[in-house]
Motif scaffolding. Structure first.
Motif, PDB file in Angstrom:
ATOM      1  N   PHE A 126      24.869 -26.084 -13.876  1.00 47.48           N
ATOM      2  CA  PHE A 126      25.468 -24.998 -13.116  1.00 47.48           C
ATOM      3  C   PHE A 126      25.230 -25.244 -11.635  1.00 47.48           C
ATOM      4  N   GLY A 127      26.305 -25.171 -10.850  1.00 44.48           N
ATOM      5  CA  GLY A 127      26.183 -25.387  -9.416  1.00 44.48           C
ATOM      6  C   GLY A 127      27.320 -26.225  -8.892  1.00 44.48           C
ATOM      7  N   GLN A 128      27.067 -26.909  -7.790  1.00 48.44           N
ATOM      8  CA  GLN A 128      28.082 -27.739  -7.129  1.00 48.44           C
ATOM      9  C   GLN A 128      27.752 -29.212  -7.318  1.00 48.44           C
ATOM     10  N   LYS A 129      28.733 -29.963  -7.801  1.00 44.71           N
ATOM     11  CA  LYS A 129      28.531 -31.387  -8.032  1.00 44.71           C
ATOM     12  C   LYS A 129      29.885 -32.087  -8.137  1.00 44.71           C
ATOM     13  N   ALA A 130      29.854 -33.401  -8.252  1.00 46.50           N
ATOM     14  CA  ALA A 130      31.078 -34.163  -8.490  1.00 46.50           C
ATOM     15  C   ALA A 130      31.678 -33.757  -9.824  1.00 46.50           C
ATOM     16  N   THR A 131      32.980 -33.567  -9.853  1.00 43.93           N
ATOM     17  CA  THR A 131      33.623 -33.104 -11.074  1.00 43.93           C
ATOM     18  C   THR A 131      34.065 -34.281 -11.938  1.00 43.93           C
ATOM     19  N   PRO A 132      33.929 -34.193 -13.238  1.00 39.05           N
ATOM     20  CA  PRO A 132      34.347 -35.294 -14.117  1.00 39.05           C
ATOM     21  C   PRO A 132      35.856 -35.453 -14.203  1.00 39.05           C
ATOM     22  N   THR A 133      36.613 -34.485 -13.672  1.00 34.05           N
ATOM     23  CA  THR A 133      38.073 -34.563 -13.774  1.00 34.05           C
ATOM     24  C   THR A 133      38.697 -35.431 -12.688  1.00 34.05           C
ATOM     25  N   LYS A 181      31.246 -40.346 -24.605  1.00 32.27           N
ATOM     26  CA  LYS A 181      30.643 -39.389 -23.682  1.00 32.27           C
ATOM     27  C   LYS A 181      31.708 -38.419 -23.174  1.00 32.27           C
ATOM     28  N   PRO A 182      31.877 -37.272 -23.826  1.00 28.92           N
ATOM     29  CA  PRO A 182      32.827 -36.264 -23.340  1.00 28.92           C
ATOM     30  C   PRO A 182      32.177 -35.310 -22.338  1.00 28.92           C
ATOM     31  N   SER A 183      32.994 -34.773 -21.439  1.00 31.15           N
ATOM     32  CA  SER A 183      32.533 -33.791 -20.462  1.00 31.15           C
ATOM     33  C   SER A 183      33.574 -32.692 -20.312  1.00 31.15           C
ATOM     34  N   LEU A 184      33.109 -31.461 -20.133  1.00 30.92           N
ATOM     35  CA  LEU A 184      33.976 -30.317 -19.886  1.00 30.92           C
ATOM     36  C   LEU A 184      33.543 -29.640 -18.596  1.00 30.92           C
ATOM     37  N   ALA A 185      34.509 -29.056 -17.874  1.00 30.74           N
ATOM     38  CA  ALA A 185      34.187 -28.381 -16.619  1.00 30.74           C
ATOM     39  C   ALA A 185      35.059 -27.150 -16.450  1.00 30.74           C
ATOM     40  N   VAL A 186      34.429 -26.054 -16.074  1.00 27.95           N
ATOM     41  CA  VAL A 186      35.139 -24.835 -15.676  1.00 27.95           C
ATOM     42  C   VAL A 186      34.634 -24.503 -14.272  1.00 27.95           C
ATOM     43  N   THR A 187      35.511 -24.614 -13.280  1.00 24.69           N
ATOM     44  CA  THR A 187      35.095 -24.496 -11.887  1.00 24.69           C
ATOM     45  C   THR A 187      35.964 -23.495 -11.127  1.00 24.69           C
ATOM     46  N   ASN A 188      35.596 -23.271  -9.858  1.00 26.03           N
ATOM     47  CA  ASN A 188      36.371 -22.354  -9.020  1.00 26.03           C
ATOM     48  C   ASN A 188      37.732 -22.934  -8.642  1.00 26.03           C
ATOM     49  N   GLY A 189      37.877 -24.248  -8.720  1.00 23.40           N
ATOM     50  CA  GLY A 189      39.155 -24.875  -8.393  1.00 23.40           C
ATOM     51  C   GLY A 189      39.471 -24.917  -6.921  1.00 23.40           C
ATOM     52  N   ASP A 190      38.506 -24.590  -6.062  1.00 21.11           N
ATOM     53  CA  ASP A 190      38.732 -24.555  -4.615  1.00 21.11           C
ATOM     54  C   ASP A 190      37.876 -25.574  -3.871  1.00 21.11           C
ATOM     55  N   GLY A 200      42.998 -17.584  -6.181  1.00 19.11           N
ATOM     56  CA  GLY A 200      43.542 -18.140  -7.403  1.00 19.11           C
ATOM     57  C   GLY A 200      42.619 -17.931  -8.587  1.00 19.11           C
ATOM     58  N   GLY A 201      42.928 -18.619  -9.680  1.00 22.02           N
ATOM     59  CA  GLY A 201      42.108 -18.523 -10.878  1.00 22.02           C
ATOM     60  C   GLY A 201      41.137 -19.678 -10.978  1.00 22.02           C
ATOM     61  N   LEU A 202      40.723 -19.962 -12.195  1.00 18.16           N
ATOM     62  CA  LEU A 202      39.763 -21.024 -12.434  1.00 18.16           C
ATOM     63  C   LEU A 202      40.476 -22.357 -12.712  1.00 18.16           C
ATOM     64  N   LYS A 203      39.704 -23.399 -12.644  1.00 13.77           N
ATOM     65  CA  LYS A 203      40.194 -24.729 -12.984  1.00 13.77           C
ATOM     66  C   LYS A 203      39.494 -25.182 -14.257  1.00 13.77           C
ATOM     67  N   TYR A 204      40.268 -25.682 -15.212  1.00 11.12           N
ATOM     68  CA  TYR A 204      39.737 -26.127 -16.499  1.00 11.12           C
ATOM     69  C   TYR A 204      40.052 -27.608 -16.662  1.00 11.12           C
ATOM     70  N   GLY A 205      39.081 -28.358 -17.106  1.00 13.83           N
ATOM     71  CA  GLY A 205      39.342 -29.780 -17.281  1.00 13.83           C
ATOM     72  C   GLY A 205      38.238 -30.482 -18.025  1.00 13.83           C
ATOM     73  N   GLY A 206      38.443 -31.766 -18.202  1.00 11.34           N
ATOM     74  CA  GLY A 206      37.437 -32.552 -18.905  1.00 11.34           C
ATOM     75  C   GLY A 206      37.698 -34.032 -18.794  1.00 11.34           C
ATOM     76  N   ARG A 207      36.764 -34.772 -19.302  1.00  8.00           N
ATOM     77  CA  ARG A 207      36.849 -36.240 -19.334  1.00  8.00           C
ATOM     78  C   ARG A 207      36.206 -36.721 -20.616  1.00  8.00           C
ATOM     79  N   ILE A 208      36.726 -37.816 -21.149  1.00  7.23           N
ATOM     80  CA  ILE A 208      36.076 -38.481 -22.267  1.00  7.23           C
ATOM     81  C   ILE A 208      35.975 -39.962 -21.940  1.00  7.23           C
ATOM     82  N   ASN A 209      34.756 -40.477 -21.971  1.00  9.80           N
ATOM     83  CA  ASN A 209      34.498 -41.889 -21.729  1.00  9.80           C
ATOM     84  C   ASN A 209      34.101 -42.561 -23.041  1.00  9.80           C
ATOM     85  N   VAL A 210      34.701 -43.687 -23.293  1.00 11.35           N
ATOM     86  CA  VAL A 210      34.388 -44.484 -24.477  1.00 11.35           C
ATOM     87  C   VAL A 210      33.806 -45.816 -24.020  1.00 11.35           C
ATOM     88  N   LEU A 211      32.614 -46.134 -24.520  1.00  8.41           N
ATOM     89  CA  LEU A 211      31.951 -47.405 -24.199  1.00  8.41           C
ATOM     90  C   LEU A 211      31.822 -48.203 -25.495  1.00  8.41           C
TER      91      LEU A 211
END
Length: 432
Positions: A126-133, A181-190, A200-211
């Motif tokens: 929880f907080g501010q960081k680089a987004t996986p999207t 390695k999957p990741s999900l993110a729900v952020t402010n989108g700003d 505006g509303g929220l931003k929804y997204g994710g990433r999946i990495n396969v190694l």
């Protein structure tokens, strides 16, 4: 002055608790590592990057030179005794962003988050960081870049950092060396550092990495260049998707710079959708990074007015002499696709040669057609790096970029380039 004050407070805080913790070790470029009597761990590290940039347009003989501090970053991080809780605070005292563009807002605070390991497979942050999207390059430390700057795909499409909730997971397929390695993110989108009204509303997204070939050594997934010289081939394939419900700028990097209203005077904003695919390969000093990003906009029928930069409101959405609300709005957003491919090789004597090709394809209605800042579809970069140690602690990088400009592209004075643009960069990185 404010940046220096915050940096000073961080140092005082770290030294003020020195009576409770002990210096465990110091590695050049990796920072100071402390351990408390109860098992608490803390690390203080950072780096500086003095920078020179030279530009030459084909339509003029003079050079544009820029000297500055590209990055000056300080990071404080730590873990609890059982390593369940983690935190990070990172600031940039140079005032520059990863995209190196002036879009307003406070860019000093980069990371500020806490994480909790639910178990060996799940972590919530929880907080501010680089987004996986964002594209894969944004998840790699700036101190480890193969070339002085990130690719143009990053500066065009990425949101860089966001505030929200992030869930990361990790699985290993039994009987194999395959990691997912999957990741999900729900952020402010700003974007980052939203200290004013959240629009505006929220931003929804994710990433999946396969190694499929196992994990990279020594955080190699998050570092460019194969400094570790992977003994066996390592490969990552990633997929990303995000949907930003209501953005008030060009790509969802800040808030309130571009506003629209409905017939009743209420805010009505377009949506921004983005997806991508990327890959990373490393083996015995060779590295290959490939990225593709596509961005689309969805404009609602309820938008009837726009807010000018002076705060006044107008129903005018004329584009090419025609009232066209949808395409007028799209013409102010980063829409289209981008492809980035870069490769490099680090020799055993710690010299590195690198090359990159970046291609941008703007939609018919997109801010990527802007003549002054964009309208440049192709970037060809070659570079050479000398690492001063077998880590990323200190290095000197020199690179040259040939920019293939669109016929509509202009220079800094609004004059047609009528050809191409050359960019030379020199950067010296020193970590501590």
């Amino acid at each position: 002055m404010k940046r220096v004050l915050i940096f000073t407070l961080m140092v005082f805080w770290a030294t003020g608790i020195s009576g409770q913790i002990h210096l465990e070790k110091y590695n050049f470029g990796e920072g100071l590592q402390f351990t408390g009597d109860s098992g608490y761990k803390m690390q203080l590290d950072g780096y500086i990057q003095p920078y020179l940039e030279t530009r030459k347009f084909s339509n003029r003989d003079d050079l544009y030179n820029r000297f500055r501090m590209r990055r000056f970053r300080v990071r404080l991080s730590g873990t609890s005794e059982n390593e369940k809780f983690k935190y990070r605070l990172q600031v940039d005292l140079s005032g520059s962003t990863e995209a190196d563009v002036d879009e307003g807002g406070n860019t000093m605070l980069l990371d500020g988050f806490v994480s909790y390991d639910i178990n060996d497979n799940y972590t919530v942050t929880f907080g501010q960081k680089a987004t996986p999207t964002d594209n894969l390059e944004l998840g790699m430390s700036s101190q480890t870049l193969q070339l002085p700057e990130r690719s143009r795909v990053t500066s065009v499409f990425s949101s860089i950092r966001e505030f929200g909730v992030f869930i990361d997971a990790s699985y290993k397929i039994r009987g194999t060396d395959v990691h997912i390695k999957p990741s999900l993110a729900v952020t402010n989108g700003d974007g980052m550092n939203v200290f004013k009204k959240d629009r505006g509303g929220l931003k929804y997204g994710g990433r999946i990495n396969v190694l499929p070939l196992g994990l990279f050594r020594n955080f190699g997934q998050f570092r460019q260049g194969d400094m570790m010289r992977e003994l066996t081939p390592k490969l990552l394939i990633g997929f990303t998707y995000s949907y930003n419900n209501g953005i008030s700028d060009r790509r969802g990097r800040e808030t309130g710079s571009i506003l629209y209203l409905d017939a009743d005077g209420n805010e009505a904003l377009p949506d921004y959708e983005k997806f991508g695919i990327d890959m990373l390969f490393k083996y015995k000093g060779f590295s290959l990074l490939g990225e593709y990003v596509k961005a689309n906009a969805h404009v609602g029928d309820d938008i009837t007015q726009r807010v000018r930069t002076d705060g006044s409101v107008t129903p005018d959405f004329a584009i090419n002499g025609i009232q066209d609300v949808g395409n007028y709005i799209k013409n102010r957003m980063m829409l289209g696709s981008g492809f980035n491919l870069q490769a490099g090789y680090i020799f055993k004597n710690l010299w590195s040669v690198d090359a990159r090709y970046t291609h941008l394809k703007a939609d018919q209605y997109s801010y990527l057609n802007n003549a002054a800042f964009y309208a440049r579809p192709n970037y060809y970069t070659v570079g050479i790096t000398k690492y001063l140690g077998k880590n990323y602690g200190a290095k000197i990088q020199l690179a040259g970029t040939y920019v293939d400009a669109d016929p509509t592209a202009t220079d800094n004075d609004g004059i047609l380039i009528n050809g191409h643009e050359w960019i030379g960069t020199l950067v010296f990185t020193v970590g501590f």
